[in-house]
Design a protein around this motif. Structure first.
Motif, PDB file in Angstrom:
ATOM      1  N   SER A 292       3.970   1.643  -0.995  1.00 36.47           N
ATOM      2  CA  SER A 292       4.665   1.805  -2.270  1.00 36.47           C
ATOM      3  C   SER A 292       3.708   2.372  -3.321  1.00 36.47           C
ATOM      4  O   SER A 292       4.066   3.240  -4.119  1.00 36.47           O
ATOM      5  CB  SER A 292       5.223   0.454  -2.731  1.00 36.47           C
ATOM      6  OG  SER A 292       5.671   0.540  -4.048  1.00 36.47           O
ATOM      7  N   SER A 293       2.476   1.875  -3.300  1.00 38.42           N
ATOM      8  CA  SER A 293       1.488   2.315  -4.267  1.00 38.42           C
ATOM      9  C   SER A 293       1.227   3.825  -4.139  1.00 38.42           C
ATOM     10  O   SER A 293       1.227   4.562  -5.127  1.00 38.42           O
ATOM     11  CB  SER A 293       0.198   1.516  -4.027  1.00 38.42           C
ATOM     12  OG  SER A 293      -0.718   1.777  -5.015  1.00 38.42           O
TER      13      SER A 293
ATOM     14  N   LEU B 148       0.829  -1.210   0.000  1.00 37.85           N
ATOM     15  CA  LEU B 148       0.000   0.000   0.000  1.00 37.85           C
ATOM     16  C   LEU B 148       0.859   1.254   0.000  1.00 37.85           C
ATOM     17  O   LEU B 148       0.602   2.210  -0.729  1.00 37.85           O
ATOM     18  CB  LEU B 148      -0.904   0.001   1.241  1.00 37.85           C
ATOM     19  CG  LEU B 148      -2.105  -0.932   1.220  1.00 37.85           C
ATOM     20  CD1 LEU B 148      -2.723  -1.020   2.611  1.00 37.85           C
ATOM     21  CD2 LEU B 148      -3.141  -0.437   0.222  1.00 37.85           C
TER      22      LEU B 148
ATOM     23  N   ASN C 252       4.649   5.995  -4.734  1.00 40.60           N
ATOM     24  CA  ASN C 252       5.050   6.054  -6.132  1.00 40.60           C
ATOM     25  C   ASN C 252       4.298   7.167  -6.871  1.00 40.60           C
ATOM     26  O   ASN C 252       4.869   7.881  -7.702  1.00 40.60           O
ATOM     27  CB  ASN C 252       4.793   4.708  -6.801  1.00 40.60           C
ATOM     28  CG  ASN C 252       5.156   4.723  -8.271  1.00 40.60           C
ATOM     29  OD1 ASN C 252       6.329   4.774  -8.620  1.00 40.60           O
ATOM     30  ND2 ASN C 252       4.157   4.708  -9.141  1.00 40.60           N
TER      31      ASN C 252
END
Lengths: 182, 392
Positions: free
Chosen positions: A69-70, A67, A73
């Motif tokens: 990283s999502s 989550l 990013n």
């Protein structure tokens, strides 16, 4: 490799507002903005690396990392599109309880600064969800504002824009991922 | 060129037989042009199906907003152009953001529905999670641990390793391993939220460190490949209808040179004296009962074949027998009583077994308990241990 281009710090974070809870520093990565924007994959590298580092002691480290990283990013992709060619990108993560705070400092031109200030004020509005849904069903590719809206709607993120030294802006994003339901 | 550049980051493909378009991996393009072939493939798929198109994103680990918008746009346009067509987006509960993000689409177009896959994958989980099974699972682990603590070092367990315990259940095996062998890190994964909640509670109460309990689907894990020295998966392949899928994942996350360790049963070989015949009959029936629910509790001796077919080398297989002579016979008896409750209770009822069968079925368990508690009796529960090394 990213780490050859950038520097990782785990030192203290001197950034608190009066009356705010104290966020404990977790990790910081700094890079020259030129190095950062030289390859799109840096967004993926940095978000994945930092997500893994800070998620180890969360109740579900793998899910949290995915989550985080999502969301992170998307923020890095926003910074990647800056129109300012010089300066430094600083990614700092700190923690207070269930909330992780991302502080993303990056150079930008004055028009962009104004844009972010306006976008952040609108994200906090009550119609954020409706505006996000309209953007999903619309024809236009997602703008930087839509990216922030999505983080607010899907991740319960809250935003703040702060002044930073030089021509830079600091985007402060609080992500309460630990409390997000399955 | 770095390895990053040459590795395929995502895959999009259409399966005409199942009318299913699947996207997997990490989709984070800078420009939509990078998705050209995949978008064209989706458009093509839409043009070729009738009734419903399944959009499978179960193995989609990451997707940025640019890519999400590009794929969504095609689906939303299709809803308007072809009102006869329905879209079913299949997400995974394991990947936290997918149901939320794709769920927005159903709010925009009623012809799009989002289904979270997983619940039917584990046919045995419902039986084993319900009915206060936790104390029994703890007793089982206590009984098998007496043997496994001596066996594990022969299969790659040692101090300081990085290990994963897949299908960790209530996490008691991971705790015992942590205390006995002190690996540097244990990732313990299970698909039962209630079991993980229990495991985390135990970890907090006993101030145990070094174990990361994580929610996941053993057949499609979010864990990176080649990161563990030892991967354990105990008593679990036997309750999956497709154990080869799990083994493929265990192989993937194991480091080259590391080992995968599995334990399984052959229930029909449970035994006891006296009353051996009744006990044998009942456990033969246990195997058939599990078979009815697509679980193979006879898998133990097949472990070698499964490991070989999954690509492992240096395969080691051994067996041990948990008996009433290990520790307190009452523990053994209580485990059998719990089996009887579930197998001759809920499971038999769901299969539609009649009272006469259930009575005889239950009698075998009673006789096994009788053998376990008899002063001259002997009762056994055999376990097959197997491990294989992932080639370098």
């Amino acid at each position: 490799m990213l780490m050859e281009q950038g520097r990782t710090r785990m030192g203290p974070v001197h950034h608190e507002l009066a009356g705010e809870p104290s966020f404990a520093p977790m990790i910081q990565i700094d890079m020259e903005i030129k190095a950062f924007v030289s390859a799109w994959r840096h967004c993926d590298y940095v978000s994945t690396y930092m997500a893994r580092m800070i998620s180890q002691n969360r109740s579900d480290s793998v899910r949290h990392s995915n989550l985080f990283s999502s969301a992170f990013n998307e923020l890095l992709e926003v910074a990647f599109r800056t129109r300012h060619a010089d300066g430094e990108l600083a990614c700092r993560v700190s923690r207070h309880g269930a909330t992780d705070r991302i502080e993303l400092t990056f150079p930008c031109v004055p028009e962009e600064r104004q844009f972010y200030e306006q976008a952040v004020s609108q994200v906090a509005g009550t119609e954020a969800r409706e505006r996000y849904l309209n953007s999903v069903s619309g024809d236009l590719a997602p703008s930087r504002e839509v990216v922030l809206l999505e983080l607010a709607v899907d991740y319960n993120a809250t935003f703040r824009v702060e002044e930073a030294e030089g021509d830079a802006i600091r985007l402060v994003v609080d992500l309460p991922l630990e409390g997000l339901e399955h | 060129m770095s390895p990053y550049d040459v590795l395929p980051r995502f895959r999009a493909q259409f399966d005409a037989n199942n009318q299913e378009f699947s996207i997997s991996g990490v989709v984070r393009p800078q420009a939509i042009d990078e998705l050209g072939p995949s978008i064209a493939s989706l458009r093509d798929a839409i043009g070729r199906v009738r009734g419903v198109l399944y959009v499978n994103v179960r193995r989609l680990t990451q997707m940025n907003n640019a890519a999400f918008h590009a794929f969504s746009r095609v689906i939303l346009d299709a809803c308007r152009a072809r009102p006869d067509l329905k879209f079913v987006v299949i997400t995974s509960s394991v990947v936290g953001w997918t149901s939320r993000k794709f769920g927005r689409l159903s709010g925009i177009e009623p012809n799009i529905t989002v289904q979270e896959y997983d619940s039917e994958f584990y046919p045995g989980q419902g039986f084993l999670e319900e009915g206060g099974f936790v104390p029994i699972l703890r007793s089982q682990t206590k009984m098998t641990w007496r043997h496994e603590r001596a066996i594990l070092p022969r299969h790659g367990m040692r101090h300081g390793i990085v290990m994963a315990d897949i299908c960790c259940g209530i996490g008691d095996f991971a705790v015992l391993v942590q205390k006995e062998f002190q690996p540097s890190r244990i990732v313990a994964l299970d698909h039962s939220i209630s079991s993980l909640t229990y495991a985390r509670q135990v970890m907090r109460e006993f101030d145990i460190r070094g174990i990361e309990y994580t929610y996941g689907d053993a057949s499609e894990m979010l864990l990176d490949e080649a990161q563990f020295d030892l991967v354990t998966c105990r008593h679990s392949l036997q309750i999956f209808n497709r154990p080869e899928l799990i083994l493929k994942e265990l192989y993937r996350i194991c480091k080259p040179g590391g080992r995968v360790y599995i334990t399984n049963e052959k229930n029909s070989h449970c035994l006891g004296e006296p009353r051996a015949e009744s006990i044998r009959w009942t456990y033969n029936e246990v195997a058939k009962l599990f078979g009815h629910f697509e679980m193979d509790v006879e898998l133990g001796p097949k472990s070698r074949r499964y490991l070989m077919e999954a690509g492992f080398e240096d395969i080691r297989v051994e067996t041990f027998m948990v008996t009433n002579l290990d520790g307190d016979p009452q523990d053994f008896a209580e485990v059998i009583a719990a089996w009887a409750d579930v197998y001759a209770g809920d499971m038999a009822a769901r299969r539609g077994d009649g009272p006469e069968f259930v009575a005889r079925f239950r009698q075998g368990f009673q006789d096994h308990i009788f053998a376990a508690l008899h002063p001259k009796g002997y009762a056994g529960w055999p376990i097959w241990v197997a491990s294989g090394r992932r080639p370098q």
